[in-house]
Write a protein that holds these residues in place. Structure first.
Motif, PDB file in Angstrom:
ATOM      1  N   PRO A  76       0.783  -1.233   0.000  1.00 25.27           N
ATOM      2  CA  PRO A  76       0.000   0.000   0.000  1.00 25.27           C
ATOM      3  C   PRO A  76       0.812   1.280   0.000  1.00 25.27           C
ATOM      4  O   PRO A  76       1.725   1.452   0.802  1.00 25.27           O
ATOM      5  CB  PRO A  76      -0.826  -0.111   1.288  1.00 25.27           C
ATOM      6  N   THR A  77       0.463   2.173  -0.899  1.00 26.08           N
ATOM      7  CA  THR A  77       0.999   3.526  -0.883  1.00 26.08           C
ATOM      8  C   THR A  77       0.261   4.319   0.195  1.00 26.08           C
ATOM      9  O   THR A  77      -0.722   3.842   0.778  1.00 26.08           O
ATOM     10  CB  THR A  77       0.777   4.205  -2.234  1.00 26.08           C
ATOM     11  N   LEU A  78       0.708   5.533   0.473  1.00 27.72           N
ATOM     12  CA  LEU A  78      -0.005   6.378   1.437  1.00 27.72           C
ATOM     13  C   LEU A  78      -1.446   6.585   1.005  1.00 27.72           C
ATOM     14  O   LEU A  78      -2.364   6.604   1.835  1.00 27.72           O
ATOM     15  CB  LEU A  78       0.705   7.729   1.576  1.00 27.72           C
ATOM     16  N   GLU A  79      -1.655   6.733  -0.282  1.00 29.66           N
ATOM     17  CA  GLU A  79      -3.007   6.950  -0.794  1.00 29.66           C
ATOM     18  C   GLU A  79      -3.892   5.738  -0.525  1.00 29.66           C
ATOM     19  O   GLU A  79      -5.049   5.877  -0.095  1.00 29.66           O
ATOM     20  CB  GLU A  79      -2.933   7.228  -2.296  1.00 29.66           C
ATOM     21  N   LYS A  90      10.173  13.264   6.362  1.00 31.03           N
ATOM     22  CA  LYS A  90      10.941  12.705   5.261  1.00 31.03           C
ATOM     23  C   LYS A  90      11.913  11.691   5.861  1.00 31.03           C
ATOM     24  O   LYS A  90      12.466  11.924   6.915  1.00 31.03           O
ATOM     25  CB  LYS A  90      11.705  13.821   4.540  1.00 31.03           C
ATOM     26  N   ARG A  91      12.082  10.561   5.199  1.00 32.48           N
ATOM     27  CA  ARG A  91      12.898   9.512   5.816  1.00 32.48           C
ATOM     28  C   ARG A  91      14.380   9.616   5.453  1.00 32.48           C
ATOM     29  O   ARG A  91      15.251   9.374   6.275  1.00 32.48           O
ATOM     30  CB  ARG A  91      12.362   8.139   5.403  1.00 32.48           C
ATOM     31  N   LEU A  92      14.683   9.936   4.205  1.00 25.37           N
ATOM     32  CA  LEU A  92      16.071   9.958   3.758  1.00 25.37           C
ATOM     33  C   LEU A  92      16.717  11.322   4.002  1.00 25.37           C
ATOM     34  O   LEU A  92      16.077  12.369   3.882  1.00 25.37           O
ATOM     35  CB  LEU A  92      16.162   9.615   2.274  1.00 25.37           C
ATOM     36  N   LYS A  93      17.985  11.292   4.306  1.00 27.06           N
ATOM     37  CA  LYS A  93      18.752  12.512   4.538  1.00 27.06           C
ATOM     38  C   LYS A  93      18.872  13.313   3.255  1.00 27.06           C
ATOM     39  O   LYS A  93      18.999  12.764   2.158  1.00 27.06           O
ATOM     40  CB  LYS A  93      20.142  12.128   5.045  1.00 27.06           C
ATOM     41  N   ASP A  94      18.810  14.640   3.371  1.00 22.98           N
ATOM     42  CA  ASP A  94      18.916  15.524   2.211  1.00 22.98           C
ATOM     43  C   ASP A  94      19.584  16.809   2.673  1.00 22.98           C
ATOM     44  O   ASP A  94      19.719  17.056   3.874  1.00 22.98           O
ATOM     45  CB  ASP A  94      17.528  15.814   1.630  1.00 22.98           C
ATOM     46  N   MET A 119       9.726   1.408   0.634  1.00 21.08           N
ATOM     47  CA  MET A 119       8.672   2.343   0.249  1.00 21.08           C
ATOM     48  C   MET A 119       8.580   3.493   1.248  1.00 21.08           C
ATOM     49  O   MET A 119       8.448   4.665   0.868  1.00 21.08           O
ATOM     50  CB  MET A 119       7.335   1.594   0.182  1.00 21.08           C
ATOM     51  N   ASN A 120       8.665   3.168   2.540  1.00 21.02           N
ATOM     52  CA  ASN A 120       8.598   4.217   3.560  1.00 21.02           C
ATOM     53  C   ASN A 120       9.760   5.199   3.454  1.00 21.02           C
ATOM     54  O   ASN A 120       9.639   6.369   3.813  1.00 21.02           O
ATOM     55  CB  ASN A 120       8.575   3.590   4.955  1.00 21.02           C
TER      56      ASN A 120
END
Length: 591
Positions: free
Chosen positions: A234-237, A289-293, A358-359
């Protein structure tokens, strides 16, 4: 406990006999466990007075050390036994202090004394004031204990039910009968029945259910819900749609959403998209947001994520991730065994890795400013899974939100000092002011511009195109904003549906030799009746202006919200849109 040999109390339809340690509801005798009975008797004895948790635990559990969770479970069970409702309150919670018995209590003139109880007959004396003693014999069968009316013990597993959303069955449970609905959204993987197999998690949920109707569910692909192919996790949607289905199944018009970890972004997206179905949001140990940026330095690096994926593939079935999620319980063998079993039954190794990947793609930074319901964000200062800076950042982006930070290193809210978290939630929700009427919603807007028609067929082609476009908008559950000779604009409550609708329209236009340009953006819309306006509508049009013929362009916000959907994108570039000062990163939707 104080001697109770001659105590009889009447409240509501109930009679409490302290001497015989029995609770009666009319003719029925209601069985209570010893400590639950002691809890009720102590509250009734002190009717109208506030009792601290410390005093209650000291009197109920003499010479024993217990946690506050034991008391909270007793209170929750008593509320259900007594049939509390908004109009019929017995026990009041005094946040951060204790409890008060609020129903009127009196000691009636009649006293019932059970003198003997044999196999077939019980002798009962009924003494009336100023009248001689009179005894009568009553068959034991006449003293009914209606066990069907006694709720399951708080430590038991609630009934699991199913609702179908499309072709997928979603498992859910309902606990408690308060006048406030709470939908609890667990992060990562879950398993409804294993929630209740460790006393810490069970205590946490029982406390929520003590002042609400608590709605629990397993997202598709996990726990007791239907397992799905890894490509269809499942996506967030889709998770929002599953929440909708569960709320509809239990008749919940509006609910508080409580999201843990990854559950937080979904709750914020739901609240922004469906403010009319959301009374409040509580996010615990969450992130944007999960990934570092470069503009989100607290996230995890791709290398660290890859190490965790490798660990899951190698060790799934063991207590994976416990060091970051429940570090205070690492040496607790019982908890380790439960956690390993919970994960193993919650998802397969492949599904766990796919869900985690996905997360990692989730980014709801552009959604958070559009949440306009009362919001509480809770984080622990030393959370080893998600940094406290991430919780602070989430709260800063949500207008008017409340942020509370507690000491501790555990990520899971039911580990560590769960009572301070639960006290904060209960105080926030029970003292919450009603939300203002909502006229702003989060939507994905699609703008389709007709650039060129085949020669000699303008009127006929426009009519055919208009009929087809309307049919596609309806099929993908969109709302038509405008349609004319220049094109069409529509709004969708899910970005994946909006993209698929735009793709269907684009494919048909190619077959009809129509040249169209399409732009999509997810943002806040002002809604007045059936009319949509605002920056999202404007930006969708400006993005469409940048597209080539039969090309679909989407903003980065749209791309981030469909992570895991299987929809492909390629980089289009940074663009200046109209008079907006910022540059917008646009992506081309793959055919």
């Amino acid at each position: 406990m104080t001697d109770s040999n001659s105590e009889i109390y009447q409240f509501g339809n109930y009679r409490l006999d302290g001497g015989e340690r029995m609770l009666f509801d009319g003719e029925r005798s209601i069985a209570l466990a010893p400590k639950i009975f002691d809890t009720l008797l102590l509250l009734v004895r002190n009717g109208g007075r506030v009792l601290s948790k410390e005093r209650m635990m000291a009197e109920i559990w003499e010479d024993s050390f217990v946690e506050e969770n034991n008391l909270a479970q007793n209170i929750s069970y008593l509320r259900r036994v007594l049939g509390e409702s908004a109009d019929n309150k017995f026990i009041e919670t005094v946040p951060k202090f204790g409890y008060r018995f609020v129903a009127p209590v009196n000691q009636p003139p009649a006293r019932i004394e059970t003198l003997t109880a044999e196999r077939t007959t019980a002798r009962i004396f009924v003494r009336e004031l100023d009248e001689p003693d009179e005894a009568r014999e009553i068959p034991v069968a006449a003293i009914r204990v209606d066990r069907a009316s006694i709720p399951a013990l708080a430590s038991g597993v609630p009934e699991t039910r199913y609702v179908q959303n499309g072709d997928v069955n979603i498992a859910y449970q309902v606990v408690g009968d308060g006048d406030m609905d709470i939908v609890f959204v667990m992060g990562w993987v879950s398993h409804l029945e294993y929630f209740w197999k460790h006393h810490l998690f069970a205590s946490f949920l029982n406390r929520l259910a003590s002042f609400s109707r608590l709605i629990l569910f397993d997202k598709r692909g996990t726990g007791l819900s239907d397992r799905v192919p890894l490509s269809q996790l499942p996506t967030l949607e889709q998770r929002m749609e599953d929440v909708h289905a569960v709320m509809d199944a239990v008749g919940s018009e509006r609910a508080v959403l409580i999201g843990v970890s990854e559950g937080g972004p979904m709750c914020s997206l739901f609240a922004a998209t469906y403010p009319d179905r959301t009374s409040a949001v509580v996010m615990i140990g969450t992130y944007a947001k999960r990934l570092k940026d470069f503009d989100y330095p607290w996230g995890t690096s791709p290398e660290a994520h890859q190490k965790f994926y490798d660990l899951m593939q190698r060790d799934w079935g063991k207590a994976v991730g416990i060091e970051a999620r429940a570090p205070s319980m690492v040496e607790d063998e019982e908890f380790r065994a439960w956690w390993a079993e919970y994960l193993r039954n919650g998802a397969s190794p492949g599904a766990a890795v796919a869900l985690t990947k996905m997360n990692a793609e989730i980014d709801v930074r552009n959604v958070l400013p559009l949440v306009h319901v009362p919001t509480l964000v809770i984080h622990r200062t030393g959370d080893l899974c998600l940094k406290a800076e991430e919780g602070r950042y989430v709260a800063e982006l949500i207008p008017g939100s409340k942020y509370v930070e507690f000491d501790g290193i555990d990520h899971l809210p039911f580990v560590g000092n769960q009572d301070e978290i639960l006290d904060e939630i209960e105080e926030f929700l029970t003292g919450m002011r009603g939300a203002q009427e909502i006229d702003r919603v989060l939507a994905t807007v699609v703008n389709v511009q007709i650039v060129r028609l085949p020669d000699g067929s303008e009127a006929d082609m426009l009519m055919r195109a208009g009929v087809f476009v309307r049919r596609q908008i309806e099929l993908f559950k969109g709302k038509e904003i405008s349609i004319d000779r220049g094109g069409v604009t529509a709004a969708f409550d899910g970005p994946a549906r909006a993209i698929r609708c735009a793709t269907a329209i684009n494919d048909s236009a190619r077959r009809l030799n129509l040249a169209i340009r399409t732009g999509l953006h997810t943002g806040e819309c002002e809604v007045r009746g059936d009319e949509y306006s605002g920056i999202a509508v404007e930006l969708a049009t400006l993005i469409a202006n940048e597209a080539a013929d039969n090309e679909i362009l989407a903003s980065r916000t749209v791309k981030d919200l469909v992570a895991g959907s299987g929809i492909g994108f390629s980089e289009h570039g940074l663009m200046s849109l109209g008079d907006h000062p910022d540059q917008w990163r646009l992506f081309r939707v793959a055919a």
